[in-house]
Structure formats: structure tokens, C-alpha cells
Design an enzyme around this catalytic site. Structure first.
Site, PDB file in Angstrom:
ATOM      1  CG  HIS A 264     -40.096  -2.274  84.336  1.00 17.46           C
ATOM      2  ND1 HIS A 264     -39.781  -3.802  84.797  1.00 17.46           N
ATOM      3  CD2 HIS A 264     -41.678  -2.183  84.520  1.00 17.46           C
ATOM      4  CE1 HIS A 264     -41.166  -4.796  84.343  1.00 17.46           C
ATOM      5  NE2 HIS A 264     -41.793  -3.763  84.107  1.00 17.46           N
ATOM      6  CG  HIS A 305     -35.245  -9.033  90.070  1.00 14.26           C
ATOM      7  ND1 HIS A 305     -36.612  -9.208  90.425  1.00 14.26           N
ATOM      8  CD2 HIS A 305     -35.561  -8.888  88.574  1.00 14.26           C
ATOM      9  CE1 HIS A 305     -37.150  -9.277  89.639  1.00 14.26           C
ATOM     10  NE2 HIS A 305     -37.239  -9.074  88.655  1.00 14.26           N
ATOM     11  CG  ASP A 362     -33.277  -6.098  81.537  1.00 10.38           C
ATOM     12  OD1 ASP A 362     -33.850  -7.085  80.420  1.00 10.38           O
ATOM     13  OD2 ASP A 362     -33.946  -5.978  81.931  1.00 10.38           O
TER      14      ASP A 362
HETATM   15  N1  CMC Z   1     -25.388  -1.996  91.097  1.00  6.24           N
HETATM   16  C1  CMC Z   1     -25.188  -1.216  92.960  1.00  6.24           C
HETATM   17  N2  CMC Z   1     -25.901  -1.472  94.192  1.00  6.24           N
HETATM   18  C2  CMC Z   1     -26.646  -1.930  93.339  1.00  6.24           C
HETATM   19  C3  CMC Z   1     -27.925  -2.490  92.518  1.00  6.24           C
HETATM   20  C4  CMC Z   1     -26.785  -2.611  91.234  1.00  6.24           C
HETATM   21  N3  CMC Z   1     -27.734  -2.802  89.867  1.00  6.24           N
HETATM   22  N4  CMC Z   1     -29.200  -3.186  92.586  1.00  6.24           N
HETATM   23  C5  CMC Z   1     -29.747  -2.814  93.668  1.00  6.24           C
HETATM   24  N5  CMC Z   1     -28.661  -2.607  94.502  1.00  6.24           N
HETATM   25  C6  CMC Z   1     -28.303  -2.064  95.816  1.00  6.24           C
HETATM   26  C7  CMC Z   1     -28.764  -1.168  96.748  1.00  6.24           C
HETATM   27  O1  CMC Z   1     -27.591   0.202  96.328  1.00  6.24           O
HETATM   28  C8  CMC Z   1     -28.870  -1.034  97.712  1.00  6.24           C
HETATM   29  O2  CMC Z   1     -28.333  -1.210  98.420  1.00  6.24           O
HETATM   30  P1  CMC Z   1     -28.537  -0.250 100.428  1.00  6.24           P
HETATM   31  O3  CMC Z   1     -28.851  -1.666 100.524  1.00  6.24           O
HETATM   32  O4  CMC Z   1     -26.972  -0.178 100.566  1.00  6.24           O
HETATM   33  O5  CMC Z   1     -29.529   0.999 100.106  1.00  6.24           O
HETATM   34  C9  CMC Z   1     -29.607  -2.786  97.943  1.00  6.24           C
HETATM   35  O6  CMC Z   1     -29.354  -3.230  96.291  1.00  6.24           O
HETATM   36  C10 CMC Z   1     -30.928  -3.332  97.125  1.00  6.24           C
HETATM   37  O7  CMC Z   1     -31.330  -2.365  96.136  1.00  6.24           O
HETATM   38  P2  CMC Z   1     -33.196  -1.549  96.274  1.00  6.24           P
HETATM   39  O8  CMC Z   1     -32.682  -0.243  95.140  1.00  6.24           O
HETATM   40  O9  CMC Z   1     -33.934  -1.269  97.751  1.00  6.24           O
HETATM   41  O10 CMC Z   1     -33.801  -2.797  95.249  1.00  6.24           O
HETATM   42  P3  CMC Z   1     -35.176  -2.756  95.012  1.00  6.24           P
HETATM   43  O11 CMC Z   1     -35.531  -4.195  94.793  1.00  6.24           O
HETATM   44  O12 CMC Z   1     -36.184  -1.419  95.145  1.00  6.24           O
HETATM   45  O13 CMC Z   1     -34.279  -2.346  93.026  1.00  6.24           O
HETATM   46  C11 CMC Z   1     -33.695  -3.177  91.254  1.00  6.24           C
HETATM   47  C12 CMC Z   1     -34.145  -3.793  92.256  1.00  6.24           C
HETATM   48  C13 CMC Z   1     -34.160  -4.624  90.401  1.00  6.24           C
HETATM   49  C14 CMC Z   1     -34.456  -2.144  90.523  1.00  6.24           C
HETATM   50  C15 CMC Z   1     -31.827  -2.827  91.493  1.00  6.24           C
HETATM   51  O14 CMC Z   1     -31.715  -3.874  91.619  1.00  6.24           O
HETATM   52  C16 CMC Z   1     -31.044  -1.477  89.966  1.00  6.24           C
HETATM   53  O15 CMC Z   1     -31.808  -0.482  90.016  1.00  6.24           O
HETATM   54  N6  CMC Z   1     -30.808  -2.434  89.586  1.00  6.24           N
HETATM   55  C17 CMC Z   1     -30.239  -1.779  87.830  1.00  6.24           C
HETATM   56  C18 CMC Z   1     -31.652  -2.360  87.272  1.00  6.24           C
HETATM   57  C19 CMC Z   1     -32.271  -3.300  85.761  1.00  6.24           C
HETATM   58  O16 CMC Z   1     -31.161  -4.039  85.994  1.00  6.24           O
HETATM   59  N7  CMC Z   1     -33.020  -3.911  86.403  1.00  6.24           N
HETATM   60  C20 CMC Z   1     -33.845  -4.725  84.981  1.00  6.24           C
HETATM   61  C21 CMC Z   1     -34.194  -5.420  86.049  1.00  6.24           C
HETATM   62  S1  CMC Z   1     -34.580  -7.538  85.479  1.00  6.24           S
HETATM   63  C22 CMC Z   1     -35.459  -6.740  84.183  1.00  6.24           C
HETATM   64  C23 CMC Z   1     -37.308  -5.899  84.962  1.00  6.24           C
HETATM   65  O17 CMC Z   1     -38.158  -6.481  85.737  1.00  6.24           O
HETATM   66  O18 CMC Z   1     -37.864  -4.976  83.792  1.00  6.24           O
END
Ligand code: CMC
Length: 426
Positions: A264, A305, A362
Site C-alpha cells: 500500500h 494496482h 508510487d
Molecule cells: N510485479 C510483478 N508481478 C506483479 C506485480 C508487480 N508489481 N503486481 C502484480 N503482479 C502479478 C502477480 O504476481 C499476479 O500474477 P499471477 O496472476 O500470475 O499470480 C498478478 O500480477 C495479479 O497480482 P495480485 O497480487 O493478485 O494483484 P492484487 O490486486 O492483489 O495486488 C498490488 C495489487 C498493488 C498489491 C500488486 O500489484 C503489487 O504488489 N504491486 C507492487 C506494490 C505497489 O506498487 N503497491 C502500490 C499500490 S498503489 C498505491 C496504494 O494504493 O497504496
């Protein structure tokens, strides 16, 4: 609201579940009566669940649209200022000139914190993470401002909102000063919100501090871009804490704790750490490969996201602001070049394209914050400072309407009932 309904068949019974429509966005199915049938919905991560009705912020993740009270975020970032956006989020409309002036002066009147709060800081180690300090001192505000804790009183709620918005920059800057061992700076009410923050961060009592207008404008834009984002993890935490009747300062402290995580608000700090670790453009491919490797926990920070499956509209503004600020300050930051290279590669890579992983807010904010001179450990604090208005607006909206304590249920997969086994029989 409409008369539409969805039918759900459970064994012999068919239930009519009402469907509600908002002004824009997907319809929702009211599943409230399922519990009477002895079943619950199951939606870990609340991926398909609307937990409340709200009029504050709208996101269309597919199209990359973010509206506050109907106004697109890029228009607000280009034409408004942070306190005006605060007013909009709190009251639902942009202020007229008189309302704007009155709101600014009210916020100015609340910028100081109780002198005894300063003592709290000395209880922390100098190297404590500032988010740890923020969780503590913001929660502690409830011990100082007893006259705004009656949550059923609209005026109390309003004063608590003013206090939180006004005092966050002061508390945040005090974290930084404490880590340096420098004296805390008092706010100066002739300065704008962002100028004042910079003055409290970088000024010292023995010298006059001249605020750089480019930095103040960039700071203000960062505050606007982080002001609200509908029902994200920290806002939902604030609503959940608030649903028990907890006081607003305690609820916002809970929001700060939820924001801290790297998935987050902690991501802006993690982006800079990641770029530093990558170190050189020649290493980008290696890190992109790591991010794609299922067996490697590494993720590209600042990418992806839960809601946006398109370019995060905040990231677009942030990218432009980043170039503007670095250009105007004449800074050539190799991390920016690295960030752009990483974005180019990730944006053309099938893994990121297929999974709709775009840069989020971010990704570029850390580079701007670094250019302003803000240390990495303070990045998430800046996010918390700016998001406070969003948290407060959602808390206020919930308390002013009809609400019940938030109490999710579970799919229990533990042991069925069994008899206690005495120690000598185990
Ligand atoms: N790098 C590589 N792979 C990724 C990434 C990434 N940054 N983000 C998602 N994926 C992949 C993930 O491995 C999954 O693959 P699969 O379907 O093969 O298992 C797929 O994309 C979907 O990811 P998820 O984790 O199920 O998606 P989510 O909606 O639960 O998570 C997230 C969203 C923001 C937590 C995630 O994209 C992430 O960890 N990003 C990096 C951290 C980040 O930048 N966070 C800031 C978010 S914006 C500011 C805020 O809201 O606070």
C-alpha cells in the site's frame, strides 16, 4: 437505486437479491439476506465486495479514471490546491472565494500541537521509523483534544477533521526533526499548507528559511494526488475502526498503520529502494526477469494496482510533475533515467501487458520527493499526511449516515468441536 434483482438458487430455495445502481460504475447485488439462509458470501481480499455506499470518490480502473466529487484528478492537480481539494472532499463542493478563505484560516488556526505532545517524541529511539512514531502520536491526539471526541455531534466531527488536517504536517515534520536531533519548528501561519510543511521540515530556528516556490508547488501536487482513493486498505481500516464508535484520532492512527505496508503506502519508499538496488540501466533486464519469475518473491514496486487495469491517472500527472520539477531545478537524477527505462521495458513486456500492470502513483512520486530533499523513510509519512483528509471524509460520511459495526464472517476450516485433553494424556 433500481428495482432490478438477481436470483440465487440454494437447493430448493430461490432468493431474489436486490440490485442497486450508483450514479456511475458497476451495479451491486445486496447479499444482506443470505445470512438468514445460513450461508455467507466468500470474497477474500474484498475483490468483488462493495462494503459501503459513498459519494466521495469514483474510480474506473479499466479506463484509468479517478474523480473526486465528480472532478477528474488531473483537472484538480492542474487547477486547484490541496486545501481546496480537502474542502471538496469534506463538503462535496468546491468552495467559493469566501468559503476558501475561511477554510484556510480555520486550518491555519489549528496547525500547532499541544506542547506536551513534543514529549512523546522523546520516548522513541532516534532511528525509529517515522511511520511508527506517526501511529503513536496521531493516536495520542485523542488524549489531548477531548473537546472534539463526541462523534455523534457534527461540530465535534468537523473540529476533529480540521485538527487532523492541520496538525499532520506539524507532526510529520517533527518526526524528521527528531531523527536529525534538530529543534522542532513551529508552524508559520502566513505560509500556505505545503510551504509551511517545507518550512517545518527544512527550516531551523537560527536562520530564515526561504521556501522554493517550485518545490512548494510540487509538494502541493503530491498532496492532491494522494488525497483520497475510495475504499483502499487504509480507508477501509478507518471505516472499520470507526464503525465501532472509536474516536477519529484513533481511527486515523489505525489508517496510518494499514498504510505502512509495502503493498500500500509503503510502496513509494520501496520503489526508491528498488531503483537504488537495480543501480544501473544494464541491470534492468535482470530485475524484470526476477519480477516475472513465479518462484521469486520480488515484484516491481510501483507497478500494478488492484483497481487500475490501465495507466493510473495519478501516475500520469506524477510523471509530468517529476520531469517539470527536475527540469526546473536542473537536477539530472540517474534514478529517473532508470525509472523511465524500467517503465519502457515493463510496458513492452508481454507479462506486464497481459496482466495489465501499469505504473501506479508510487512509481514517480519517490523521485520527486527525493528531489525536494525528503528522505526515503519519510515518503510513506507524506502519503499519510495527504491521505488524512480522505480518511476523515470517509469516516465523517459513515458516521453521518446510517451504519452498523463492520463484522465480516469467515469460512471456518479449523478443527470441529472436540473435548479438552488433560496435559498427561497429550
Ligand atoms: N510485479 C510483478 N508481478 C506483479 C506485480 C508487480 N508489481 N503486481 C502484480 N503482479 C502479478 C502477480 O504476481 C499476479 O500474477 P499471477 O496472476 O500470475 O499470480 C498478478 O500480477 C495479479 O497480482 P495480485 O497480487 O493478485 O494483484 P492484487 O490486486 O492483489 O495486488 C498490488 C495489487 C498493488 C498489491 C500488486 O500489484 C503489487 O504488489 N504491486 C507492487 C506494490 C505497489 O506498487 N503497491 C502500490 C499500490 S498503489 C498505491 C496504494 O494504493 O497504496
Amino acid at each position: 437505486m433500481t428495482e432490478k434483482s438477481a436470483q440465487l438458487t440454494l437447493g430448493e430455495t430461490t432468493l431474489d437479491l436486490p440490485i442497486y445502481s450508483g450514479t456511475i460504475g458497476p451495479d451491486v447485488i445486496d447479499v444482506g439476506k443470505l445470512t438468514a439462509e445460513g450461508v455467507f458470501t466468500y470474497d477474500p481480499g474484498f475483490v468483488s465486495t462493495a462494503a459501503c455506499e459513498s459519494k466521495i470518490t469514483y474510480i474506473d480502473g479499466g479506463k484509468g479514471i479517478l474523480l473526486h466529487r465528480g472532478y477528474p484528478i488531473d483537472q484538480l492537480a492542474d487547477n486547484s490546491d490541496y486545501l481546496e481539494v480537502c474542502y471538496l472532499l469534506l463538503y462535496g463542493e468546491l468552495p467559493n472565494a469566501a468559503e476558501k478563505e475561511k477554510f484556510e484560516s480555520t486550518i491555519n488556526n489549528h496547525t500547532m500541537v499541544h506542547e506536551q505532545l513534543r514529549g512523546f517524541y522523546h520516548g522513541f529511539r532516534r532511528d525509529a521509523h517515522p511511520m511508527a512514531i506517526m501511529c503513536g502520536v496521531v493516536g495520542a491526539l485523542s488524549a489531548f483534544y477531548h473537546d472534539s471526541l463526541e462523534i455523534s455531534d457534527e461540530r465535534h466531527r468537523e473540529i476533529a477533521a480540521f485538527r487532523l488536517i492541520a496538525k499532520m504536517p506539524t507532526l510529520a515534520a517533527m518526526c524528521y526533526k527528531y531523527s536529525l536531533g534538530q529543534p522542532f519548528m513551529y508552524p508559520k501561519n502566513n505560509l500556505s499548507y505545503s510551504e509551511n510543511f517545507l518550512q517545518m521540515m527544512f527550516g531551523v530556528p537560527c536562520e530564515d528559511y526561504e521556501v522554493n516556490p517550485i518545490l512548494a508547488k510540487a509538494m502541493d501536487k503530491i498532496f492532491i494526488l494522494h488525497a483520497d482513493h475510495e475504499q483502499n486498505a487504509s480507508t477501509s481500516t478507518v471505516r472499520l475502526a470507526g464503525s465501532s464508535g472509536a474516536n477519529p484520532f484513533a481511527c486515523i492512527a489505525a489508517g496510518i498503520a494499514a498504510l505502512w505496508g509495502p503493498a500500500h503506502g509503503g510502496a513509494n519508499e520501496a520503489v526508491l529502494d528498488m531503483l537504488t538496488e537495480i543501480g544501473d540501466v544494464s541491470n534492468v533486464d535482470k530485475f524484470v526477469a526476477k519480477a516475472k519469475d513465479k518462484n521469486d518473491p520480488f515484484r516491481l514496486m510501483g507497478f500494478g494496482h488492484r483497481v487500475y487495469k490501465n495507466y493510473d491517472p495519478r501516475a500520469k500527472v506524477m510523471r509530468e510533475t517529476c520531469h517539470e520539477v527536475l527540469g526546473e531545478l536542473g537536477i539530472k537524477d540517474p534514478l529517473l533515467e532508470l525509472a523511465m527505462k524500467l517503465e519502457d521495458i515493463a510496458r513492452s513486456d508481454s507479462y506486464f501487458i497481459e496482466k495489465n500492470l501499469y505504473p501506479n502513483v508510487d512509481f514517480y512520486s519517490g523521485i520527486i520527493l527525493k528531489a525536494i530533499g525528503i528522505p526515503t523513510s519519510m515518503f510513506t509519512v507524506i502519503f499519510a499526511l495527504a491521505r488524512t483528509v480522505g480518511w476523515v471524509a470517509h469516516w465523517h460520511e459513515m458516521i453521518s449516515g446510517s451504519y452498523r459495526i463492520g463484522r465480516p464472517r469467515q469460512l471456518y476450516t479449523g478443527s470441529p468441536q472436540r473435548d479438552f485433553v488433560p496435559l498427561d494424556k497429550r
